[in-house]
Motif scaffolding. Structure first.
Motif: not given
Ligand code: FDA
Length: 392
Positions: A273-290
């Motif tokens: 997922r080279g074009n996805a931002e870190l925040r988007t990638v992390l939102s898959d495994v952590l609550p989005k707001r966190f």
């Protein structure tokens, strides 16, 4: 009033001790200053009482002497308590990790203990304050109480710890221990939410209610379970567990991705997922707001393909070993248990009897034995109560 055994404290340990001693034919009196017995049992496990843990071992307890709890725990096991619960027709279920709860209500456990007391003739009195304890030269104990004078051969202190003072908790047991020459180890709140302050609190405060799985680590202990952000700091089972191992100034670390090896997971995201931002990638495994907050404050967010291997390594180590600076705990107001207490050096591990004063016993939470979250503290109360009741 003349009795063989007086138990002060009609909680989990005291009632179990009374049942055991009275079943041996001892004349037993239980005294409690509260207006009803077993208040902590009633409020435990969210009203369903997590009454034991099937995986109980001595390793689940904190104590200055980790060996002390072994004998009592080995002689009265979770299976023994389950047999008692079954005999009273109380339905139960396993929630997780060996934690057994009543299907209906904690009231059933208190009812069971009181029915057992009645069956063996143990007399249980509430609204009774013990004003003075003396040890006459002739032996035994003389108690001056608001219900009158009481004489007894054996005296069992089962007054619990300091947590939840509004439920009748008191330091009475520690005072009695000192009166009779016992050492009392410093107490502190355990299984308690941690507080944050200053910028640490400001950065998380508005995420109150957000919950996710972490591995919390401190002083060699580690617990993988849920973390809950609160208005004042952090709570949830992982934090309550680690709080018993933490003291102000200690290094507390969180693995925010305990289900993944952070380095290889990030490398995979970069490849796929080279074009996805870190925040988007992390939102898959952590609550989005966190995840968003992490990227606003602690991690620079940009498309995954832009990170160098060294930058990815730094991000991985932040995610796997996130330092959290706690300022304190919420204290006894919300703590489930009290760490420390009557020093086990002065007690027999097989009977809980004082090595200094024959006939004097300390059981349950007042003793320096504290269990993890998950039914271990009640198992200690049952086991230590049983051990004392067999000889008192
Ligand atoms: P406990 O505190 O039960 O009883 C002490 C008794 O002594 C009380 O009845 C008190 O009124 C009385 N007393 C105190 N001072 C006195 C005095 N001066 N004179 C006369 N009487 C006095 N554990 C677990 O294993 N599973 C769970 O689900 C939970 N859940 C839980 C929830 C909450 C909110 C709390 C606060 C705690 C828990 N615990 C728990 C911990 C558990 O409740 C605790 O470890 C045991 O109740 C300890 O049993 P004791 O009999 O030692 O003390």
């Amino acid at each position: 009033m003349d009795h063989d055994v007086v138990v002060i404290g009609a909680g989990a340990a005291g009632l179990m001790c009374a049942i055991t001693a009275a079943a041996r034919g001892r004349r037993v009196l239980v005294l409690d200053h509260a207006n009803k017995v077993g208040k902590k049992i009633l409020m435990s496990g969210g009203g369903r009482c997590n009454f034991t843990n099937t995986g109980t071992t001595p390793a689940n307890y904190l104590s200055a002497n980790p060996h002390f709890c072994k004998s009592a725990l080995a002689r009265y096991t979770p299976a023994d308590f389950i047999a008692l619960v079954d005999a009273h027709g109380i339905a139960w279920h396993e929630k997780e990790l060996g934690q057994l709860f009543c299907n209906d209500s904690s009231k059933q456990i208190v009812r069971m203990l009181l029915d057992e007391c009645a069956a063996v003739g143990a007399d249980v009195r509430t609204h009774c304050t013990v004003e003075r304890i003396e040890r006459p030269d002739s032996g035994g104990f003389h108690l001056r109480t608001t219900l009158g004078s009481v004489e007894c051969a054996s005296l069992v202190i089962a007054t619990g710890g300091l947590s939840i003072p509004s439920m009748g908790a008191s330091g009475f047991g520690y005072d009695v221990a000192r009166q009779f020459g016992h050492d009392v180890l410093p107490q502190r709140a355990g299984l308690v939410p941690l507080t944050l302050s200053g910028k640490h609190q400001q950065r998380l405060q508005d995420l109150s209610g957000v919950s996710f799985e972490v591995e919390a680590r401190c002083n060699g202990a580690r617990f993988r379970n849920q973390l809950l952000v609160t208005h004042r700091g952090i709570s949830g089972p992982a934090i309550l567990q680690i709080s018993s191992y933490w003291q102000p100034g200690d290094d507390l670390r969180l693995d925010l991705l305990p289900m993944h090896d952070a380095s290889s997971w990030l490398a995979l995201q970069q490849r796929e997922r080279g074009n996805a931002e870190l925040r988007t990638v992390l939102s898959d495994v952590l609550p989005k707001r966190f995840a968003q907050r992490l990227c606003e404050v602690w991690l620079p967010s940009r498309p995954m393909k832009q990170y160098t291997p060294a930058q990815l390594k730094d991000i991985a180590s932040t995610l796997a070993d996130w330092p959290l600076v706690a300022s304190g705990t919420e204290g006894y107001r919300t703590a489930e248990v009290t760490l420390g207490g009557v020093d086990t050096d002065g007690l027999s591990s097989s009977t809980m009897m004082s090595k200094l004063v024959p006939g004097l016993f300390f059981i349950g939470e007042v003793v320096d034995v504290t269990g993890w979250l998950g039914g271990y503290n009640f198992q200690w109360a049952w086991a230590s109560g049983r051990a004392a009741g067999e000889v008192a």
